[in-house]
Design a protein around this motif. Sequence first.
Motif, short mmCIF file in Angstrom:
data_model
loop_
_atom_site.label_atom_id
_atom_site.label_comp_id
_atom_site.label_asym_id
_atom_site.label_seq_id
_atom_site.Cartn_x
_atom_site.Cartn_y
_atom_site.Cartn_z
N VAL A 90 35.14 74.67 21.87
CA VAL A 90 34.02 75.06 20.83
C VAL A 90 32.54 74.80 21.30
N PHE A 91 32.47 73.71 21.84
CA PHE A 91 31.18 73.15 22.33
C PHE A 91 30.77 73.40 23.69
N ASN A 92 31.64 73.91 24.60
CA ASN A 92 31.58 74.37 25.86
C ASN A 92 31.35 75.94 26.11
N SER A 93 31.48 76.61 25.13
CA SER A 93 31.50 78.16 25.33
C SER A 93 30.87 78.95 24.34
N SER A 94 29.93 79.91 24.50
CA SER A 94 29.62 80.73 23.17
C SER A 94 30.38 81.54 22.85
N GLY A 95 30.19 82.18 21.55
CA GLY A 95 31.07 83.02 21.19
C GLY A 95 32.33 82.50 20.49
N HIS A 96 32.40 81.24 20.24
CA HIS A 96 33.52 80.49 19.66
C HIS A 96 32.90 79.72 18.56
N ILE A 97 33.68 79.79 17.41
CA ILE A 97 33.37 79.18 16.03
C ILE A 97 34.36 78.29 15.77
N GLY A 98 34.32 77.06 15.31
CA GLY A 98 35.21 76.00 14.95
C GLY A 98 34.87 75.75 13.51
N PHE A 99 35.88 75.68 12.77
CA PHE A 99 35.74 75.12 11.41
C PHE A 99 36.32 73.85 11.14
N MET A 100 35.36 72.83 10.55
CA MET A 100 35.91 71.33 10.46
C MET A 100 34.98 70.82 9.37
N ASP A 109 29.54 63.49 18.79
CA ASP A 109 28.34 63.46 19.19
C ASP A 109 27.64 64.88 19.24
N ALA A 110 27.41 65.39 18.15
CA ALA A 110 27.28 66.76 18.21
C ALA A 110 25.90 67.36 17.36
N ILE A 111 25.03 66.36 17.52
CA ILE A 111 23.88 66.82 16.74
C ILE A 111 23.07 68.07 17.15
N SER A 112 23.15 68.67 18.13
CA SER A 112 22.62 69.68 18.70
C SER A 112 23.38 70.91 18.60
N LEU A 113 24.52 70.80 18.05
CA LEU A 113 25.26 72.03 17.49
C LEU A 113 24.58 72.91 16.29
N TRP A 114 24.96 74.07 16.52
CA TRP A 114 24.55 75.07 15.16
C TRP A 114 25.71 74.75 14.08
N LYS A 115 25.39 74.39 12.82
CA LYS A 115 26.39 74.46 11.83
C LYS A 115 25.87 75.01 10.58
N MET A 116 27.11 75.36 9.72
CA MET A 116 26.62 75.80 8.29
C MET A 116 27.59 75.53 7.28
N VAL A 117 27.21 74.90 6.34
CA VAL A 117 28.10 74.54 5.16
C VAL A 117 28.52 75.66 4.55
N LEU A 118 30.02 76.08 4.50
CA LEU A 118 30.56 77.06 3.60
C LEU A 118 31.27 76.80 2.53
N GLY A 119 31.59 75.43 2.15
CA GLY A 119 32.39 75.10 0.86
C GLY A 119 32.28 73.54 1.15
N VAL A 284 30.99 75.72 12.90
CA VAL A 284 30.16 75.11 13.90
C VAL A 284 30.35 75.83 15.14
N SER A 285 29.27 76.06 15.89
CA SER A 285 29.28 76.49 17.19
C SER A 285 28.29 76.11 18.25
N LEU A 286 28.40 76.57 19.47
CA LEU A 286 27.44 75.96 20.51
C LEU A 286 25.84 76.33 20.09
N GLY A 287 26.02 77.55 19.60
CA GLY A 287 24.41 78.14 19.13
C GLY A 287 24.49 79.04 18.12
N GLU A 288 23.33 79.41 17.55
CA GLU A 288 23.37 80.09 16.28
C GLU A 288 24.16 81.36 16.79
N PRO A 289 25.10 81.89 15.77
CA PRO A 289 25.97 83.25 16.09
C PRO A 289 24.96 84.26 16.57
#
Length: 578
Positions: A90-100, A109-119, A284-289
Amino acid sequence: MKLKLYINTKFSTMKNTILIFIMLVIIFSANVFVNDLGAMTSPSQEDTLKISATSPLYYLVNEWVNEYGRTHPEAKIELKLLDETSIMEVFNSSGHIGFMSNTDFASLDAISLWKMVLGRDVIVPVFNSNNPLKSQIDVQGISPGLLSKLVYGSAHQTWGTLLGNNLEIPVKFYLSVEDSKNPVVINFLNENESIQNATIVKSRADLISAIQKDPYAIGLCNLAYIISDNHQDFVENILPIPMDRNENGEIDYQEKMYDDLHSLARGIWIGKYPKAFINSIYSVSLGEPNSEMEVEFLKWILMDGQKMLNENGYCDLILSERHSKLSKFAEEEFLVVSPKNQYATQKIILLLIVSVIALGFIVNAVFRYVKRKKGIAREATSFSTSILNQDSISVPNGLYFDKSHTWAFMEKDGNVKVGIDDFLQHVMGPVTRTILKKPGDRIKKGEQLMTLVQDGKQLNVYAPISGLVEEINEALITEPSVINASPYDAGWLYLIQPSNWLREIQFMKMAESYKEWLINEFTRLKDFLTTYVNANRIGHAMVVYQDGGELEDNVMKDLGPELWEDFQKHFIDNAQLR
């Protein structure tokens, strides 16, 4: 006069010619950009959305995928289990979304990742609403520290220990098997300690039943399971315990959110509720979708997919938070561009921007030259001011004004038109959405009339009169900013058939007396900003006071949702028409 008209006509013709030339250049440049972009987009790009989910969320995400696929049969989605060996994909490739969840997130150690709260998975301490000590509990609350001592302390804990008095009434603490395995509960209860005082029951239903039968019992429970079937309130005889976060022995204004389900949900969103009891669900993804497929799937989760959160024991997002997140997507245009060609794309965009700026300088120079030749020294007839004071507010004659910052005017047919006053629209700033009642709805004076929304932040407006809604201003549904542009004319809210007009107007004011009352409102506004902005540790730069203690127009615009809620409760709700 004819000479002046000729000069103005000639100037206007030259201006129009230049503007047409600029438009042609922009259209030509945009066409080149689109063609080049189309050439750069690789036809071999994968058309499959790759997503992964951690084990606790896999069932939920799988349901999202299946339901989305049912309503979007053209979508191709590949779902994998996100474990220690695949998590870095998830963190080494774009176009991949993780749910956690954030318990998963905390280990990375993923402070630079894009993330959005869904629930959210929210745990709440609960008690019986018929507890004889309820009034004291509501005032004092119980701190997380005292709650922890209740579980790990001596075998005979009492309500006197929790509330700081001499009551020797024992407290019985319940916990279900399901919630005992919840990461939030495990972290709070500290699995390394010996739980001495908890009675473990088989299910959450057993826990709720036990507390309903014992007025002095309390427990920890998943919030989703104490919500009633209509999703508007809590189950019978069960209430969340007010949490004294700052442990000062009272529930102060920053902690007041336990009166109803909506207030609690908003408090969780804006950060008032203890974070130790919240486990957020993230995408969560490497960058903003940056692809339409990714964005559409996430938008679907924020809308139709929210119901599956409740079905799986999670808490969905409140409407304001959903719209706030959706508006962020709406602000962007998501284009699929091959990474190796991004530099070429940036060159085209830069060339387009430079060309437009250069043309702007040329046009400006031409206009200035023409003005000098004509010898016209024009003085601005109007200017916009950033100052907000009594002189900024329009108060037309003939209207009745209410303490709720609304106005009312009786039409010739006996129906009453109502709207908000100029003061409120100046204070809150641009209205981006309105939540209105429907024709046929009955309202009472002082009840909620509508909701004004600004990018997810909202204010409730109360009715100045009682009656039946005959008509709504449908223009506000598509153009809510009309309220800002014309609060007394095109921005009206409702046409109401009044039921108690003559009595209710006795409690209103007309133009001159309302202007005098507004002086007091400005004093209250400054007091509010001084008190509550400082209490939330936001600098005065956010409020932008001018010389002499003046306020900036749209003073609430850049303040966060927590301050908007405080403004609702401590300014709007406490208004008095003296």
